[in-house]
Design a protein around this motif. Structure first.
Motif: not given
Length: 323
Positions: A93-120
């Motif tokens: 499915r996607s690369w994930t932000f598992d290095l960040d606290p809570g598993g979410r990118d701190p700026v984009l607020g997403i768990e998977r890069l897939q979310e940014a792709y699907f948003k567009r």
């Protein structure tokens, strides 16, 4: 790429077939004032250069993403374009932000890069790749066209380069550099993958021969010059370095590129150490993440998931003698 169920890791080797990289990416460009660029695709959506508007999402594990991190460092764009960093492993499915606290990118607020792709692109049909540039305010992916991302970081963001930033694309070398980049990409950057993902003996043998023919050419080319294009660092060096940095740790064994190790090619090994010890390069290399990515994600090549302990990274700090 062969199919897998949604929660499985993908498979990369298609029996009986040679590896053929899908080079269809989101072709949008970020240019100064949204202008039409002189080089590359122009029949695309153009986005304006604007500090603080975009986030580069790039995993240290990935060589294509690694080059974008290096170029951002070399040009001094760290405070202009933010950096999001996924972890080294992913599923289909996607690369994930598992290095960040809570598993979410701190700026984009997403768990998977897939979310940014699907948003567009809600029905985006291709792989979710890094590097990708995402618009921070909307959370939408802008582009994942990795060759043009770094090209445009140099040509279009010049107003924001740090003082003394290197000329990564010298105008007088453009034609020769394009040819060098093409050969490095097809025969080396992608050549190691053609070896590793070969689905037949014939495909592997052909890929292996092409790879080492190119490495021998590079060994000879660099014997009488410090960098690929002469006395000055260019993006051609960045593009080659990310493959060399992974060669002994991954490609030699995992991808069966085993005629010799990088450390056994004295010119290329000295050149690679020279770059590694140059500010902007070595700090982007994380051998643990690199090995975790390849040896864990490629389950069809390494079904055990065992990650090798070596080689020791300290060898990259040995004197290179190329100053």
């Amino acid at each position: 790429m062969a199919e897998a169920t949604q929660d499985q890791t993908p498979t990369y080797v298609e029996k009986g077939k040679a590896f053929d990289r899908d080079m269809n990416y989101i072709p949008d460009r970020i240019t100064k004032d949204g202008r039409t660029p002189e080089h590359g695709p122009t029949d695309v959506q153009l986005w304006p250069v604007e500090p603080g508007r975009y986030r580069l999402v790039a995993a240290k594990a990935c060589p294509w993403a690694n080059r974008s991190i290096i170029v951002r460092n070399l040009l001094g764009l760290e405070d202009v374009i933010s950096l999001g960093m996924p972890g080294p492993t992913h599923d289909r499915r996607s690369w994930t932000f598992d290095l960040d606290p809570g598993g979410r990118d701190p700026v984009l607020g997403i768990e998977r890069l897939q979310e940014a792709y699907f948003k567009r692109f809600p029905d985006y049909p291709r792989g979710i790749t890094v590097p990708a540039i995402v618009e921070e305010s909307t959370g939408q992916v802008v582009t994942n066209d990795f060759p043009w991302i770094t090209h445009d970081l140099f040509h279009e963001w010049r107003d924001f380069h740090k003082e003394g930033a290197p000329d990564l694309w010298p105008a007088h070398l453009r034609e020769e550099m394009d040819a060098v980049n093409k050969r490095v990409f097809t025969e080396v950057n992608n050549g190691v993958y053609r070896c590793g993902f070969a689905g037949s003996q014939e495909a592997y043998d052909a890929a292996y021969d092409r790879l080492f023919t190119a490495l021998d050419w590079l060994e000879e080319r660099l014997a009488d010059r410090r960098y690929l294009m002469g006395d000055a660092l260019t993006e051609a060096d960045v593009r080659l370095f990310t493959t060399l940095a992974r060669f002994d740790a991954v490609y030699h064994g995992h991808f069966k590129c085993n005629r010799n190790k990088l450390t056994e090619m004295p010119v290329l090994w000295g050149y690679a150490r020279d770059l590694y010890q140059t500010p902007g390069f070595g700090e982007t290399i994380d051998f643990d993440r690199i090995k975790a990515h390849y040896y864990v994600v490629h389950t069809d090549i390494n079904p055990s998931g065992i990650i090798p302990k070596g080689p020791e990274p300290e060898v990259w700090l040995q004197p290179h003698g190329r100053g």
